[in-house]
Design an enzyme around this catalytic site. Structure first.
Site, PDB file in Angstrom:
ATOM      1  N   SER A  35       0.651  -1.263   0.206  1.00  0.00           N
ATOM      2  CA  SER A  35       0.184  -0.028  -0.094  1.00  0.00           C
ATOM      3  C   SER A  35       0.249   1.374   0.159  1.00  0.00           C
ATOM      4  CB  SER A  35      -0.468   0.039   1.520  1.00  0.00           C
ATOM      5  OG  SER A  35      -2.037  -1.179   1.598  1.00  0.00           O
ATOM      6  N   CYS A  78      -1.696  -5.838   3.055  1.00  0.00           N
ATOM      7  CA  CYS A  78      -2.833  -5.532   3.246  1.00  0.00           C
ATOM      8  C   CYS A  78      -3.592  -6.629   2.360  1.00  0.00           C
ATOM      9  CB  CYS A  78      -3.248  -4.433   3.006  1.00  0.00           C
ATOM     10  SG  CYS A  78      -4.897  -3.538   3.296  1.00  0.00           S
ATOM     11  N   CYS A 122      -5.101  -7.529   5.499  1.00  0.00           N
ATOM     12  CA  CYS A 122      -6.274  -6.801   5.677  1.00  0.00           C
ATOM     13  C   CYS A 122      -7.693  -7.277   4.942  1.00  0.00           C
ATOM     14  CB  CYS A 122      -6.623  -5.704   5.430  1.00  0.00           C
ATOM     15  SG  CYS A 122      -5.320  -4.651   6.097  1.00  0.00           S
ATOM     16  N   LYS A 152      -8.614 -11.506   5.446  1.00  0.00           N
ATOM     17  CA  LYS A 152      -8.963 -11.631   5.572  1.00  0.00           C
ATOM     18  C   LYS A 152     -10.651 -11.284   6.495  1.00  0.00           C
ATOM     19  CE  LYS A 152      -9.121  -8.614   9.092  1.00  0.00           C
ATOM     20  NZ  LYS A 152      -8.499  -7.707  10.212  1.00  0.00           N
ATOM     21  N   ALA A 163      14.909  -7.568  -4.332  1.00  0.00           N
ATOM     22  CA  ALA A 163      15.865  -5.527  -4.534  1.00  0.00           C
ATOM     23  C   ALA A 163      16.611  -5.890  -3.079  1.00  0.00           C
ATOM     24  CB  ALA A 163      15.172  -4.953  -5.181  1.00  0.00           C
ATOM     25  N   GLY A 176      -2.887 -12.411  21.550  1.00  0.00           N
ATOM     26  CA  GLY A 176      -3.476 -11.515  22.686  1.00  0.00           C
ATOM     27  C   GLY A 176      -4.190 -10.095  21.793  1.00  0.00           C
ATOM     28  N   TYR A 206      -4.658  -8.213  17.970  1.00  0.00           N
ATOM     29  CA  TYR A 206      -5.537  -8.333  16.929  1.00  0.00           C
ATOM     30  C   TYR A 206      -6.030  -9.312  15.916  1.00  0.00           C
ATOM     31  CZ  TYR A 206      -5.288  -2.506  16.769  1.00  0.00           C
ATOM     32  OH  TYR A 206      -5.278  -1.655  16.847  1.00  0.00           O
ATOM     33  N   ILE A 207      -4.705  -9.998  15.225  1.00  0.00           N
ATOM     34  CA  ILE A 207      -4.411 -11.050  14.531  1.00  0.00           C
ATOM     35  C   ILE A 207      -5.119 -12.238  15.548  1.00  0.00           C
ATOM     36  CG2 ILE A 207      -3.606 -13.155  13.219  1.00  0.00           C
ATOM     37  CD1 ILE A 207      -1.431 -10.710  12.357  1.00  0.00           C
ATOM     38  N   GLU A 228      -9.402 -11.606  16.198  1.00  0.00           N
ATOM     39  CA  GLU A 228     -10.139 -11.618  14.315  1.00  0.00           C
ATOM     40  C   GLU A 228     -10.059 -12.747  14.225  1.00  0.00           C
ATOM     41  OE1 GLU A 228      -9.668  -7.530  13.413  1.00  0.00           O
ATOM     42  OE2 GLU A 228      -7.761  -9.109  12.637  1.00  0.00           O
ATOM     43  N   ALA A 255      -9.918  -0.084  14.552  1.00  0.00           N
ATOM     44  CA  ALA A 255     -11.185  -1.561  14.144  1.00  0.00           C
ATOM     45  C   ALA A 255      -9.902  -2.342  15.460  1.00  0.00           C
ATOM     46  CB  ALA A 255     -11.227  -1.789  13.558  1.00  0.00           C
ATOM     47  N   HIS A 289     -33.462   7.640  14.145  1.00  0.00           N
ATOM     48  CA  HIS A 289     -33.616   7.045  15.085  1.00  0.00           C
ATOM     49  C   HIS A 289     -34.423   5.610  13.502  1.00  0.00           C
ATOM     50  CE1 HIS A 289     -35.260   4.941  18.361  1.00  0.00           C
ATOM     51  NE2 HIS A 289     -36.719   5.455  18.054  1.00  0.00           N
ATOM     52  N   GLU A 309     -27.189   6.471  17.105  1.00  0.00           N
ATOM     53  CA  GLU A 309     -27.966   7.755  17.725  1.00  0.00           C
ATOM     54  C   GLU A 309     -27.234   7.912  18.852  1.00  0.00           C
ATOM     55  OE1 GLU A 309     -32.262   7.649  17.727  1.00  0.00           O
ATOM     56  OE2 GLU A 309     -32.108   5.404  18.192  1.00  0.00           O
TER      57      GLU A 309
HETATM   58  P1  NDP Z   1      -0.855  -7.448  18.134  1.00  0.00           P
HETATM   59  O1  NDP Z   1       0.838  -6.616  18.466  1.00  0.00           O
HETATM   60  O2  NDP Z   1      -1.865  -6.901  18.131  1.00  0.00           O
HETATM   61  O3  NDP Z   1      -0.258  -8.424  19.520  1.00  0.00           O
HETATM   62  C1  NDP Z   1       0.866 -10.136  19.934  1.00  0.00           C
HETATM   63  C2  NDP Z   1       0.412 -10.175  20.934  1.00  0.00           C
HETATM   64  O4  NDP Z   1       1.209 -10.986  21.263  1.00  0.00           O
HETATM   65  C3  NDP Z   1       0.001  -9.175  22.352  1.00  0.00           C
HETATM   66  O5  NDP Z   1      -1.292 -10.218  22.921  1.00  0.00           O
HETATM   67  C4  NDP Z   1       1.861  -9.616  23.475  1.00  0.00           C
HETATM   68  O6  NDP Z   1       1.282 -10.128  24.638  1.00  0.00           O
HETATM   69  C5  NDP Z   1       1.300 -11.383  22.490  1.00  0.00           C
HETATM   70  N1  NDP Z   1       2.894 -11.698  22.420  1.00  0.00           N
HETATM   71  C6  NDP Z   1       4.214 -10.745  21.719  1.00  0.00           C
HETATM   72  N2  NDP Z   1       5.151 -11.968  22.101  1.00  0.00           N
HETATM   73  C7  NDP Z   1       4.743 -13.243  22.395  1.00  0.00           C
HETATM   74  C8  NDP Z   1       5.313 -14.426  22.685  1.00  0.00           C
HETATM   75  N3  NDP Z   1       6.892 -14.039  22.357  1.00  0.00           N
HETATM   76  N4  NDP Z   1       5.333 -14.973  23.651  1.00  0.00           N
HETATM   77  C9  NDP Z   1       3.884 -15.208  23.397  1.00  0.00           C
HETATM   78  N5  NDP Z   1       3.000 -14.124  22.703  1.00  0.00           N
HETATM   79  C10 NDP Z   1       2.862 -12.981  22.380  1.00  0.00           C
HETATM   80  O7  NDP Z   1       0.236  -7.877  16.867  1.00  0.00           O
HETATM   81  P2  NDP Z   1      -0.894  -9.149  15.827  1.00  0.00           P
HETATM   82  O8  NDP Z   1       0.547 -10.432  16.006  1.00  0.00           O
HETATM   83  O9  NDP Z   1      -2.015 -10.013  16.188  1.00  0.00           O
HETATM   84  O10 NDP Z   1      -0.552  -7.820  14.712  1.00  0.00           O
HETATM   85  C11 NDP Z   1       0.606  -7.459  14.493  1.00  0.00           C
HETATM   86  C12 NDP Z   1      -0.266  -6.029  13.741  1.00  0.00           C
HETATM   87  O11 NDP Z   1      -0.857  -5.712  12.262  1.00  0.00           O
HETATM   88  C13 NDP Z   1      -1.277  -4.844  14.693  1.00  0.00           C
HETATM   89  O12 NDP Z   1      -0.054  -4.652  16.298  1.00  0.00           O
HETATM   90  C14 NDP Z   1      -1.432  -4.296  14.198  1.00  0.00           C
HETATM   91  O13 NDP Z   1      -1.174  -3.326  13.706  1.00  0.00           O
HETATM   92  C15 NDP Z   1      -1.343  -5.123  12.720  1.00  0.00           C
HETATM   93  N6  NDP Z   1      -3.177  -5.836  12.499  1.00  0.00           N
HETATM   94  C16 NDP Z   1      -3.895  -4.733  12.428  1.00  0.00           C
HETATM   95  C17 NDP Z   1      -5.270  -4.745  11.902  1.00  0.00           C
HETATM   96  C18 NDP Z   1      -6.634  -4.089  12.286  1.00  0.00           C
HETATM   97  O14 NDP Z   1      -6.475  -2.850  12.314  1.00  0.00           O
HETATM   98  N7  NDP Z   1      -7.744  -4.954  12.132  1.00  0.00           N
HETATM   99  C19 NDP Z   1      -5.459  -6.364  11.780  1.00  0.00           C
HETATM  100  C20 NDP Z   1      -4.110  -7.568  11.549  1.00  0.00           C
HETATM  101  C21 NDP Z   1      -3.513  -7.080  12.144  1.00  0.00           C
HETATM  102  P3  NDP Z   1       1.475  -9.246  25.012  1.00  0.00           P
HETATM  103  O15 NDP Z   1      -0.425  -7.830  24.997  1.00  0.00           O
HETATM  104  O16 NDP Z   1       1.157  -9.511  26.454  1.00  0.00           O
HETATM  105  O17 NDP Z   1       2.124  -8.230  24.791  1.00  0.00           O
END
Ligand code: NDP
Length: 457
Positions: A14, A42, A47, A50, A114, A177, A179-180, A183, A342, A437, A442
């Site tokens: 992108s 993306c 995105c 997904k 590259a 825990g 986004y990914i 989702e 989101a 409404h 609202e």
């Molecule tokens: P995130 O940063 O959202 O979450 C990573 C998760 O993995 C956290 O819960 C983190 O724990 C945990 N974690 C990190 N390292 C370890 C480890 N070594 N062992 C166990 N758990 C671990 O990353 P995602 O991979 O879900 O997504 C990557 C990025 O992509 C996002 O941050 C976002 O920027 C983008 N994205 C956006 C979306 C959207 O806009 N809807 C959808 C998907 C991706 P802790 O919380 O303790 O740090």
């Protein structure tokens, strides 16, 4: 010195495509290298595919809810092959559009990896030759992180792989825990897979407002996801066709598929950056200044490879600002304030502005308005699912500084609400806007349930 090009872009995602197109439209001679399909994370492995899977998985609830509205629905049947292949066909179509954008704007695309050789030279690996450019833009994005210490041989999949699985797993364990993880927990649960989510911390989506992430956790459980918190994998092996996970809390999980969703890393390895003098931070992200310039004056970087705000619209705006500043002669910078976010959980999350906890920590003088209700559709649908909306208001000037919500269509609403929040509108101006409404939205202009923030001094 005469260069082959005015700009060479590494990465056809992108950000890179936007920068290449806008630079070329000023008359600059532009080339771009992409080692995979055009479109980047993306479009090809993020995105877009997904969101199609989110749509697919939401039908599970829709079939159920339809009964409350008088429909008789036969036993639904789902085909993973159909969904996967149709999603890939659309990804291929969109990728072609990205290529066409480049062709139409006379950007020469090299379908090869590259690497950077020096401040003005790029090496095209497959073609075995060098190309020179006055400016180089790194827009190669990021890559999913897999815990190599636990899974050195790649037993588990990452998000790149999930769109190509030959068959739908009957059981899946997802690590993470964020986004990914959330989702895909919903996607697989909706499609009928038995899902276990293993998170190392206490609270999912910890960067989001606490009440919102607590509601997300409750909604995951309501959708049948088994949630195990405060633990990590200590081993992952394969036994008789099953994947076996040992957890630090002593539990053993047996599953068909394991999905690492534990974050993403900038894709800087092997790009020749250190040799060219481009400085990286501790996470191997490219360090840039406000104009996306790296430590080498002729080399710039945008998007996830800089690991700042890793979202598609941000990379696009950074690419546009780069092209405007460097080639159109109109200096521009991305404004990082009030970027809406989101999470496509079910129901989804929408958020703009700081969390309540952040405001409290910063000693901001705020009031919190809240609405927590069952949307009318869920009444006849016989669903207990509720909508939670929050507005955070600055007491000093009545400005709405944040809006957080979880519930049906929250991302659609938050995109609109973000205009008002970014424009600095006051709570009074929200209230003076006539309600529409009957809608869920609202509530945004009728919210009267005020409380002092939690933990407020
Ligand atoms: P995130 O940063 O959202 O979450 C990573 C998760 O993995 C956290 O819960 C983190 O724990 C945990 N974690 C990190 N390292 C370890 C480890 N070594 N062992 C166990 N758990 C671990 O990353 P995602 O991979 O879900 O997504 C990557 C990025 O992509 C996002 O941050 C976002 O920027 C983008 N994205 C956006 C979306 C959207 O806009 N809807 C959808 C998907 C991706 P802790 O919380 O303790 O740090």
């Amino acid at each position: 010195m005469a260069f082959d090009y005015d700009l060479f872009v590494l990465g056809g995602g992108s950000g890179g495509v936007r920068a290449a197109r806008m630079s070329a439209q000023t008359g600059a001679r532009v080339a771009l290298a992409e080692q995979s399909k055009m479109g980047g994370t993306c479009v090809v492995r993020g995105c877009v595919p997904k969101k199609f899977m989110v749509y697919a998985s939401e039908f599970a609830d829709a079939f159920e809810h339809a009964k409350g509205f008088g429909w008789t629905v036969g036993a639904p049947d789902f085909s993973w092959d159909t969904l996967r292949d149709r999603v890939q066909a659309e990804v291929t179509r969109l990728s072609g559009i990205y290529q066409n954008i480049m062709d139409k704007n006379d950007v020469e695309v090299f379908h090869t990896r590259a690497i950077i050789k020096d401040p003005h030279t790029v090496h095209l690996v497959d073609e075995g030759r060098d190309i020179t450019a006055e400016r180089i833009l790194i827009a190669v994005g990021g890559t999913p992180f897999r815990d190599e210490a636990i899974d050195p041989s790649g037993i588990g999949i990452v998000s790149d792989d999930v769109f190509h699985l030959p068959e739908q797993p009957k059981r899946i364990v997802i690590a993470g825990g964020g986004y990914i993880a959330i989702e895909f927990a919903h996607i697989f649960a909706g499609l009928g897979t038995e899902v276990t989510l293993v998170y190392r911390g206490e609270r999912l989506l910890k960067a989001f407002d606490k009440e919102i992430s607590e509601r997300v956790e409750a909604n995951l459980k309501a959708h049948g996801v088994r949630y195990i918190s405060n633990t990590v994998f200590t081993s992952l092996t394969e036994e008789n066709g099953e994947k076996v996970i040992e957890l630090a809390n002593g539990d053993t999980l047996r599953t068909d598929e394991v999905f690492w969703a534990i974050g993403r890393l900038p894709l800087t390895d092997g790009l020749g950056l250190e040799d060219a003098g481009v400085k990286l931070d501790g996470n191997r992200a490219v360090i840039v200044d406000e104009d996306y310039r790296t430590s080498v004056p002729s080399i710039f970087a945008i998007g996830d490879v800089t690991n700042r705000v890793n979202l598609t619209p941000v990379a696009i705006r950074e690419g546009a600002a780069f092209a405007s500043t460097q080639f159109a002669g109109v200096p521009k910078r991305m404004d990082y304030h009030f970027i809406p976010k989101a999470v496509f959980s079910q129901p989804p999350v929408g958020s703009v502005g700081p969390t309540e906890a952040h405001c409290v920590a910063m000693d901001h003088d705020i009031d919190v308005y809240e609405a927590d209700f069952r949307p009318m559709k869920n009444v006849l649908a016989d669903s207990d699912e509720r909508m939670l909306m929050k507005l955070i208001v600055d007491r000093n000037n009545d400005r709405v500084v944040a809006c957080h919500m979880v519930g049906a269509d929250a991302p659609e609403m938050i995109q609109i609400a973000a205009i008002a929040v970014k424009a600095g509108l006051t709570k009074q101006q929200f209230d003076e806007t006539c309600a529409l409404h009957p809608t869920v939205a609202e509530e945004l202009v009728t919210m009267s349930n005020k409380r002092t923030p939690t933990g407020y001094k």
